[in-house]
Design a protein around this motif. Sequence first.
Motif, short mmCIF file in Angstrom:
data_model
loop_
_atom_site.label_atom_id
_atom_site.label_comp_id
_atom_site.label_asym_id
_atom_site.label_seq_id
_atom_site.Cartn_x
_atom_site.Cartn_y
_atom_site.Cartn_z
N VAL A 111 23.56 40.50 -39.57
CA VAL A 111 22.55 39.73 -38.87
C VAL A 111 23.64 38.46 -38.66
O VAL A 111 23.81 37.82 -37.48
N THR A 112 24.18 37.94 -39.95
CA THR A 112 25.19 36.70 -39.96
C THR A 112 26.05 36.86 -38.88
O THR A 112 26.36 36.15 -37.98
N LYS A 172 26.10 34.93 -35.27
CA LYS A 172 27.05 33.64 -34.93
C LYS A 172 27.76 33.37 -33.68
O LYS A 172 27.98 32.36 -33.57
N GLU A 173 27.73 34.50 -33.06
CA GLU A 173 28.24 34.61 -31.63
C GLU A 173 27.46 33.88 -30.64
O GLU A 173 27.70 33.52 -29.40
N ASN A 174 26.06 33.72 -31.17
CA ASN A 174 25.07 33.33 -29.90
C ASN A 174 25.17 31.93 -29.80
O ASN A 174 25.56 31.08 -30.80
N GLY A 221 22.07 30.85 -33.49
CA GLY A 221 23.72 30.92 -33.60
C GLY A 221 24.22 29.78 -34.24
O GLY A 221 25.11 30.01 -35.29
N GLN A 222 23.69 28.54 -33.88
CA GLN A 222 24.41 27.42 -34.83
C GLN A 222 23.74 27.41 -36.28
O GLN A 222 24.92 26.98 -37.03
N ARG A 223 22.92 28.00 -36.47
CA ARG A 223 22.33 28.01 -37.84
C ARG A 223 23.14 28.76 -38.91
O ARG A 223 23.53 28.39 -39.82
N TRP A 224 23.40 30.13 -38.10
CA TRP A 224 24.19 31.03 -38.86
C TRP A 224 25.87 30.29 -39.05
O TRP A 224 26.36 30.69 -39.96
N ARG A 225 26.27 29.87 -37.96
CA ARG A 225 27.60 29.16 -38.02
C ARG A 225 27.43 28.02 -39.22
O ARG A 225 28.52 28.17 -39.83
#
Length: 172
Positions: free
Chosen positions: A20-21, A25-27, A32-36
């Motif tokens: 999922v990460t 991360k591409e969103n 997406g920002q949270r995972w980045r």
Amino acid sequence: MRNSIDAIQWFATWKSLTEVTLFHKENEDQLGQRWRDLLEEFKGPSQAALAFLLTQGEVEIMKNATACCSSRRTIELESLRKGGEPFQVAMLGLPSQYLNDAESTEDGLLPSTAHIVHLKGTWWRNVLPEGHLEIQTPTRSYNWNRETYELWQRHHVAFLMMLQKSGFQLPS
């Protein structure tokens, strides 16, 4: 949880969160920002997923060692089996000051706070297990990693003795 279906489900959940990460991360949205941000903080998808799992998404807890790491946290996970009941897993965070960062030290001594030694990289793969202590790189040498190597050597010998007592032997 040892050797149980719950353990397998926990690892499967961690693996799934790691995927999922990488996907999210591409969103370009808030998720997406949270995972980045997690990837930047924890330097890898499995580490970010583990932090997310430990905190149940409340990653701010990780900034407070007392809240995160002073006691066991019980988290509830949904069963991966169809119709299975949710189950609980006990986890304990470990403050990063107890981990060495796998970097050499000028005096070759481990800090007294190191509880886990992470041997990674080309130098360690070339030195272990044959003990090629003469190998040097710009960032690694035996003198800079003396206590770490000696700790590994003691554990390796104990491991080999345990194998021998159990009737096993490593292939030559």
